[in-house]
Write a protein that holds these residues in place. Structure first.
Motif, mmCIF file in Angstrom:
data_model
loop_
_atom_site.group_PDB
_atom_site.id
_atom_site.type_symbol
_atom_site.label_atom_id
_atom_site.label_comp_id
_atom_site.label_asym_id
_atom_site.label_seq_id
_atom_site.Cartn_x
_atom_site.Cartn_y
_atom_site.Cartn_z
ATOM 1 N N THR A 88 -36.141 -75.154 -41.825
ATOM 2 C CA THR A 88 -36.106 -75.584 -43.225
ATOM 3 C C THR A 88 -34.783 -75.193 -43.881
ATOM 4 O OG1 THR A 88 -37.280 -73.548 -43.859
ATOM 5 C CG2 THR A 88 -38.603 -75.535 -43.521
ATOM 6 N N GLY A 89 -34.227 -74.059 -43.452
ATOM 7 C CA GLY A 89 -32.932 -73.649 -43.990
ATOM 8 C C GLY A 89 -31.821 -74.615 -43.596
ATOM 9 N N VAL A 90 -31.829 -75.025 -42.327
ATOM 10 C CA VAL A 90 -30.819 -75.985 -41.848
ATOM 11 C C VAL A 90 -30.996 -77.332 -42.543
ATOM 12 C CG1 VAL A 90 -30.034 -77.306 -39.848
ATOM 13 C CG2 VAL A 90 -30.501 -74.864 -39.624
ATOM 14 N N PHE A 104 -29.686 -77.203 -46.135
ATOM 15 C CA PHE A 104 -28.224 -77.269 -46.140
ATOM 16 C C PHE A 104 -27.746 -78.696 -45.894
ATOM 17 C CE2 PHE A 104 -24.222 -77.304 -43.775
ATOM 18 C CZ PHE A 104 -23.394 -76.600 -44.641
ATOM 19 N N SER A 105 -28.371 -79.378 -44.945
ATOM 20 C CA SER A 105 -27.982 -80.752 -44.614
ATOM 21 C C SER A 105 -28.229 -81.695 -45.790
ATOM 22 C CB SER A 105 -28.757 -81.239 -43.388
ATOM 23 O OG SER A 105 -28.508 -80.408 -42.272
ATOM 24 N N CYS A 106 -29.385 -81.537 -46.436
ATOM 25 C CA CYS A 106 -29.716 -82.403 -47.574
ATOM 26 C C CYS A 106 -28.754 -82.183 -48.738
ATOM 27 C CB CYS A 106 -31.154 -82.144 -48.028
ATOM 28 S SG CYS A 106 -32.419 -82.739 -46.892
ATOM 29 N N LEU A 107 -28.431 -80.929 -49.022
ATOM 30 C CA LEU A 107 -27.532 -80.643 -50.131
ATOM 31 C C LEU A 107 -26.113 -81.116 -49.818
ATOM 32 C CD1 LEU A 107 -27.360 -79.496 -52.936
ATOM 33 C CD2 LEU A 107 -26.922 -77.238 -51.965
ATOM 34 N N THR A 108 -25.692 -80.977 -48.563
ATOM 35 C CA THR A 108 -24.379 -81.474 -48.164
ATOM 36 C C THR A 108 -24.300 -82.983 -48.343
ATOM 37 O OG1 THR A 108 -24.135 -79.705 -46.521
ATOM 38 C CG2 THR A 108 -22.731 -81.642 -46.261
ATOM 39 N N LEU A 109 -25.355 -83.675 -47.929
ATOM 40 C CA LEU A 109 -25.403 -85.125 -48.069
ATOM 41 C C LEU A 109 -25.409 -85.532 -49.543
ATOM 42 C CD1 LEU A 109 -25.642 -87.841 -46.627
ATOM 43 C CD2 LEU A 109 -28.122 -87.561 -46.663
ATOM 44 N N GLY A 159 -26.685 -67.256 -46.490
ATOM 45 C CA GLY A 159 -28.112 -66.977 -46.401
ATOM 46 C C GLY A 159 -28.647 -67.196 -45.005
ATOM 47 N N GLY A 160 -28.148 -68.238 -44.341
ATOM 48 C CA GLY A 160 -28.569 -68.498 -42.968
ATOM 49 C C GLY A 160 -28.142 -67.391 -42.027
ATOM 50 N N ILE A 161 -26.913 -66.892 -42.210
ATOM 51 C CA ILE A 161 -26.417 -65.792 -41.373
ATOM 52 C C ILE A 161 -27.240 -64.532 -41.599
ATOM 53 C CG2 ILE A 161 -24.440 -64.292 -40.918
ATOM 54 C CD1 ILE A 161 -22.636 -66.641 -41.698
ATOM 55 N N TRP A 180 -33.100 -82.806 -54.705
ATOM 56 C CA TRP A 180 -34.441 -82.279 -54.969
ATOM 57 C C TRP A 180 -35.101 -81.786 -53.681
ATOM 58 C CZ3 TRP A 180 -35.967 -80.487 -59.263
ATOM 59 C CH2 TRP A 180 -35.662 -81.084 -60.490
ATOM 60 N N LEU A 181 -34.913 -82.558 -52.605
ATOM 61 C CA LEU A 181 -35.488 -82.164 -51.316
ATOM 62 C C LEU A 181 -34.873 -80.854 -50.835
ATOM 63 C CD1 LEU A 181 -37.337 -82.785 -48.949
ATOM 64 C CD2 LEU A 181 -35.521 -84.209 -47.976
ATOM 65 N N SER A 182 -33.568 -80.704 -51.038
ATOM 66 C CA SER A 182 -32.905 -79.456 -50.661
ATOM 67 C C SER A 182 -33.484 -78.280 -51.440
ATOM 68 C CB SER A 182 -31.398 -79.570 -50.917
ATOM 69 O OG SER A 182 -30.760 -78.335 -50.646
#
Length: 200
Positions: free
Chosen positions: A13-15, A18-23, A96-98, A168-170
């Motif tokens: 969910t963390g990855v 990050f992907s959704c917010l980057t997009l 946060g992921g690290i 919103w999904l992020s």
């Protein structure tokens, strides 16, 4: 439900967050404008991103800063804050992921709680940025209506695009990640106890 499954779930969910917010940040479909007026020179279809407004031919439309009203200056300030909050949340997700990876490997309840709190803080930044963008868009439409009039604005259809949905999904995924890390923190004592009694 075991510690390992919860940690892997939090990682996924963390990855995804990050992907959704980057997009969302990198795309230009936060706001969709469909102008159905016949006596205007602007393109009939435009989409707005965090960095400006683009028509179907991908041409940027800018305004002369010297002509900005007081309300437009406030909008400019809101836009600058948005441009800080969302990228900041994105950068914080990396750290946060690290931290979450280190916490899960160390099986430290304290570190997991700290990582969960960190992700929840990221979600607040994302929520603040998205909410401010909604307010910014509403103010922009109010200013446009003042200049054009309600009759003209009735022929202009506006809606939020899929970039907003990604943001919103992020936010939701960031909250889920934080909650999963909190659950993992609660499972740490049980996990360690099971490990200690396994050889017996």
């Amino acid at each position: 439900m075991t510690f390992g499954y919860v940690v892997v779930g939090a990682g996924l969910t963390g990855v995804l967050s990050f992907s959704c917010l980057t997009l969302a940040i990198g795309s230009e479909y936060w706001y969709i404008i469909e102008d159905k007026r016949t006596n205007h020179t602007d393109p009939p279809h435009m989409h707005s991103g965090l960095w400006g407004v683009t028509d179907e031919d991908d041409q940027s439309h800018t305004k002369d800063p010297s002509r900005h009203s007081e309300s437009e200056k406030q909008m400019e300030i809101m836009h600058r804050v948005i441009a800080i909050l969302l990228p900041l949340s994105l950068v914080m997700l990396v750290f946060g992921g690290i931290c979450s990876l280190v916490s899960s490997l160390a099986r430290s309840r304290t570190l997991l709680i700290a990582s969960a709190s960190y992700f929840l803080l990221c979600s607040l930044l994302t929520l603040s940025g998205v909410s401010l963008y909604i307010r910014y868009s509403q103010t922009a439409m109010e200013e446009t209506e003042k200049r054009m009039g309600r009759e003209q604005m009735a022929q202009v259809h506006t809606s939020f695009g899929w970039s907003m949905d990604m943001a919103w999904l992020s936010f939701l995924l960031e909250v889920i990640t934080g909650l999963l890390l909190l659950l993992a923190a609660r499972l740490v004592p049980v996990y360690q106890y099971e490990d200690s009694v396994a050889p017996i």
